[in-house]
Scaffold this motif. Structure first.
Motif, PDB file in Angstrom:
ATOM      1  N   HIS A 279       3.653   8.707  10.514  1.00 54.46           N
ATOM      2  CA  HIS A 279       3.671   8.865   9.062  1.00 54.46           C
ATOM      3  C   HIS A 279       2.795   7.804   8.417  1.00 54.46           C
ATOM      4  O   HIS A 279       2.885   6.620   8.759  1.00 54.46           O
ATOM      5  CB  HIS A 279       5.105   8.711   8.531  1.00 54.46           C
ATOM      6  N   ASP A 280       1.941   8.221   7.460  1.00 54.21           N
ATOM      7  CA  ASP A 280       1.103   7.232   6.769  1.00 54.21           C
ATOM      8  C   ASP A 280       0.877   7.562   5.303  1.00 54.21           C
ATOM      9  O   ASP A 280       0.002   6.984   4.654  1.00 54.21           O
ATOM     10  CB  ASP A 280      -0.243   7.087   7.483  1.00 54.21           C
ATOM     11  N   SER A 281       1.626   8.510   4.758  1.00 52.23           N
ATOM     12  CA  SER A 281       1.547   8.765   3.315  1.00 52.23           C
ATOM     13  C   SER A 281       2.700   9.673   2.903  1.00 52.23           C
ATOM     14  O   SER A 281       3.263  10.401   3.718  1.00 52.23           O
ATOM     15  CB  SER A 281       0.212   9.418   2.935  1.00 52.23           C
ATOM     16  N   GLY A 282       3.037   9.622   1.614  1.00 55.64           N
ATOM     17  CA  GLY A 282       4.131  10.430   1.103  1.00 55.64           C
ATOM     18  C   GLY A 282       5.489   9.789   1.366  1.00 55.64           C
ATOM     19  O   GLY A 282       5.598   8.711   1.950  1.00 55.64           O
ATOM     20  N   ASP A 283       6.542  10.464   0.928  1.00 56.58           N
ATOM     21  CA  ASP A 283       7.902   9.959   1.095  1.00 56.58           C
ATOM     22  C   ASP A 283       8.277   9.961   2.573  1.00 56.58           C
ATOM     23  O   ASP A 283       8.346  11.026   3.203  1.00 56.58           O
ATOM     24  CB  ASP A 283       8.867  10.855   0.314  1.00 56.58           C
ATOM     25  N   SER A 310       4.328   3.812   9.285  1.00 55.40           N
ATOM     26  CA  SER A 310       3.327   2.749   9.153  1.00 55.40           C
ATOM     27  C   SER A 310       2.752   2.622   7.746  1.00 55.40           C
ATOM     28  O   SER A 310       1.732   1.967   7.558  1.00 55.40           O
ATOM     29  CB  SER A 310       2.179   2.993  10.144  1.00 55.40           C
ATOM     30  N   ASP A 311       3.383   3.240   6.760  1.00 49.35           N
ATOM     31  CA  ASP A 311       2.805   3.277   5.416  1.00 49.35           C
ATOM     32  C   ASP A 311       3.464   2.257   4.494  1.00 49.35           C
ATOM     33  O   ASP A 311       4.581   2.476   4.010  1.00 49.35           O
ATOM     34  CB  ASP A 311       2.958   4.680   4.828  1.00 49.35           C
ATOM     35  N   GLY A 312       2.778   1.139   4.237  1.00 50.16           N
ATOM     36  CA  GLY A 312       3.236   0.165   3.245  1.00 50.16           C
ATOM     37  C   GLY A 312       4.635  -0.360   3.491  1.00 50.16           C
ATOM     38  O   GLY A 312       5.395  -0.571   2.532  1.00 50.16           O
ATOM     39  N   LEU A 331      12.225   5.791  17.453  1.00 53.24           N
ATOM     40  CA  LEU A 331      11.622   5.241  16.247  1.00 53.24           C
ATOM     41  C   LEU A 331      10.680   4.087  16.576  1.00 53.24           C
ATOM     42  O   LEU A 331      10.930   3.309  17.500  1.00 53.24           O
ATOM     43  CB  LEU A 331      12.701   4.739  15.289  1.00 53.24           C
ATOM     44  N   ALA A 332       9.598   3.989  15.796  1.00 51.16           N
ATOM     45  CA  ALA A 332       8.675   2.866  15.885  1.00 51.16           C
ATOM     46  C   ALA A 332       8.183   2.544  14.477  1.00 51.16           C
ATOM     47  O   ALA A 332       8.005   3.455  13.647  1.00 51.16           O
ATOM     48  CB  ALA A 332       7.500   3.187  16.801  1.00 51.16           C
ATOM     49  N   PHE A 333       7.969   1.251  14.205  1.00 58.14           N
ATOM     50  CA  PHE A 333       7.572   0.813  12.871  1.00 58.14           C
ATOM     51  C   PHE A 333       6.400  -0.161  12.967  1.00 58.14           C
ATOM     52  O   PHE A 333       6.483  -1.164  13.678  1.00 58.14           O
ATOM     53  CB  PHE A 333       8.739   0.126  12.163  1.00 58.14           C
ATOM     54  N   GLY A 334       5.333   0.156  12.257  1.00 57.90           N
ATOM     55  CA  GLY A 334       4.188  -0.741  12.174  1.00 57.90           C
ATOM     56  C   GLY A 334       4.109  -1.342  10.786  1.00 57.90           C
ATOM     57  O   GLY A 334       3.933  -0.626   9.795  1.00 57.90           O
ATOM     58  N   VAL A 335       4.243  -2.666  10.696  1.00 55.23           N
ATOM     59  CA  VAL A 335       4.220  -3.369   9.410  1.00 55.23           C
ATOM     60  C   VAL A 335       2.915  -4.144   9.313  1.00 55.23           C
ATOM     61  O   VAL A 335       2.562  -4.901  10.224  1.00 55.23           O
ATOM     62  CB  VAL A 335       5.424  -4.323   9.274  1.00 55.23           C
ATOM     63  N   GLY A 336       2.198  -3.967   8.224  1.00 52.85           N
ATOM     64  CA  GLY A 336       0.882  -4.575   8.083  1.00 52.85           C
ATOM     65  C   GLY A 336       0.823  -5.706   7.086  1.00 52.85           C
ATOM     66  O   GLY A 336       1.226  -6.837   7.358  1.00 52.85           O
ATOM     67  N   SER A 368      -0.263  11.068  -0.303  1.00 55.36           N
ATOM     68  CA  SER A 368      -0.307  10.046  -1.352  1.00 55.36           C
ATOM     69  C   SER A 368      -1.694  10.122  -1.975  1.00 55.36           C
ATOM     70  O   SER A 368      -2.658   9.605  -1.419  1.00 55.36           O
ATOM     71  CB  SER A 368      -0.073   8.645  -0.769  1.00 55.36           C
ATOM     72  N   PRO A 369      -1.863  10.815  -3.122  1.00 49.62           N
ATOM     73  CA  PRO A 369      -3.189  11.118  -3.641  1.00 49.62           C
ATOM     74  C   PRO A 369      -4.072   9.903  -3.879  1.00 49.62           C
ATOM     75  O   PRO A 369      -5.288   9.998  -3.825  1.00 49.62           O
ATOM     76  CB  PRO A 369      -2.882  11.852  -4.960  1.00 49.62           C
ATOM     77  N   GLY A 370      -3.519   8.739  -4.127  1.00 52.73           N
ATOM     78  CA  GLY A 370      -4.333   7.555  -4.330  1.00 52.73           C
ATOM     79  C   GLY A 370      -5.113   7.147  -3.100  1.00 52.73           C
ATOM     80  O   GLY A 370      -6.039   6.341  -3.187  1.00 52.73           O
ATOM     81  N   LYS A 371      -4.759   7.705  -1.951  1.00 58.40           N
ATOM     82  CA  LYS A 371      -5.455   7.367  -0.712  1.00 58.40           C
ATOM     83  C   LYS A 371      -6.640   8.288  -0.440  1.00 58.40           C
ATOM     84  O   LYS A 371      -7.376   8.085   0.514  1.00 58.40           O
ATOM     85  CB  LYS A 371      -4.487   7.436   0.482  1.00 58.40           C
TER      86      LYS A 371
END
Length: 400
Positions: A279-283, A310-312, A331-336, A368-371
């Motif tokens: 997942h990288d955009s949207g809810d 991984s989104d924000g 589950l896996a989580f990437g925090v940037g 996420s339209p801003g992307k």
């Protein structure tokens, strides 16, 4: 020198680059830089950024670095041999003040995909560090360390989250290289098994961690100009990836055309073939529910599949997602940025995106339209029509 090793980048750059070498060595591409923060003046730092770029282009892979790459099970020997000859070339990068003014800069990367794919991550890291060392010289990192300790303690010491693991995905927007290494070291030492690894290959090598990553948006975007008809480009990208890695690196990215279009293409074959989706955009909660339902509809047990978020992300959001989905899937989580650039000043939201391949516009139409980022609004409209993506009239999808 901000970047001192060509390993100082994200793993998915190497995994995608191997596919480019084997399947699309003649592809020509163009990337464009964008800063999403309003009012950021980067023009005074152009000469410094150019100087760091030229130092980046002086680097070569060392024998020890090549041996490290060769040790990965999914990297083929001919690719490592190619990297032994590889060197970035600054002639492919143009950095100028933007005509629009307002302190904006325009960066274009044009050339063979094989010879430009490694620019994005280190160049963004350079821009970040140049900006912050000029605007926040001598910043006391005590606040950053306090915030980092609090994040580690929250995840480590909260009951019920012992199985919740995070990874560092923060190379592109880090405050500095030195701070990035301090953050990853603290996560390794403070979280133990709750720290899954890092996307940064150099830090993984140096600190004895697992390098993480599979593919990025540019890979699927490029197939808009590389594959068969446009409607089949997402399927072609996934099938080419599967042929290259034969079941390894099996996480599919779901948001180049939005989730609905992805799920139409991600049929039972792909559900069973790939290990999971990212997942990288949207809810993220709505996304996860739809993906789990899709697996069930295709007679796949979601508990055998991985959802990568991984989104924000920040730690509270990671924990909320873990609590919601725990036990229903892996589950896996990437925090940037929240890990590598949370030291006090506002972090830069900067990106470099592919906008053309083989002379043709390519685009991502995100949940996420801003992307979204494309210079050809007619092409974006056509892409929406082909992939049956509804238009949201109050949101622009083309970036000039």
């Amino acid at each position: 020198m901000i970047v001192s090793s060509l390993l100082d980048t994200d793993l998915y750059k190497f995994s995608m680059m191997q596919v480019v070498l084997h399947h699309y060595p003649a592809a020509q591409v163009e990337y464009k830089f964008k800063c999403r923060n309003p009012g950021i003046d980067l023009v005074p730092y152009i000469d410094e950024i150019r100087a760091e770029l030229h130092q980046l282009c002086s680097l070569r892979f060392t024998p020890k670095e090549l041996d490290y790459l060769r040790s990965w099970r999914f990297i083929k020997s001919d690719f490592v041999d190619f990297l032994g000859l590889f060197q970035l070339n600054a002639k492919y990068v143009d950095i100028q003040p933007a005509q629009a003014g307002r302190g904006e800069i325009e960066i274009r990367i044009r050339g063979p995909w094989l010879h430009t794919i490694l620019f994005e991550v280190p160049l963004l890291a350079i821009i970040n560090e140049v900006y912050f060392r000029n605007t926040r010289p001598g910043l006391d990192l005590g606040e950053g360390r306090r915030r980092l300790r609090d994040k580690i303690a929250l995840l480590r010491d909260t009951d019920g989250f012992a199985g919740c693991k995070i990874a560092d995905y923060g190379t592109r927007r880090r405050f500095s290289r030195r701070w990035h290494e301090e953050v990853v070291t603290a996560l390794r030492d403070g979280l133990g098994e709750q720290f899954a690894g890092t996307s940064n290959v150099w830090l993984a090598w140096k600190l004895g961690l697992t390098p993480l990553g599979t593919l990025a948006h540019e890979y699927l975007q490029a197939h808009q100009a590389l594959g068969p008809r446009l409607r089949d480009s997402q399927v072609a990208a996934l099938e080419t990836w599967a042929r290259e890695y034969r079941g390894d690196l099996g996480i599919a990215l779901s948001d180049v055309y939005g989730l609905s279009a992805f799920l139409r293409d991600f049929d039972m074959y792909f559900c069973k073939l790939f290990d999971g989706t990212r997942h990288d955009s949207g809810d993220p909660f709505a996304w996860g529910e739809r993906v789990l339902a899709h697996y069930r509809a295709n007679r796949v047990d979601p508990r055998t599949k991985i959802l990568v978020f991984s989104d924000g992300l920040d730690i509270p959001k990671v924990m909320a997602l873990y609590k919601h989905f725990h036990g229903r899937c892996q589950l896996a989580f990437g925090v940037g940025t929240n890990l590598t650039n949370d030291v006090g000043p506002e972090a830069l939201q900067i990106v470099i995106k592919m906008i053309r391949c083989n002379g043709q516009p390519v685009a991502k139409i995100s949940d996420s339209p801003g992307k979204n980022m494309c210079e050809d609004s007619a092409y974006v409209a056509y892409l929406r029509q082909v992939f049956e993506i509804p238009v949201e009239p109050d949101r622009a999808t083309a970036v000039a």
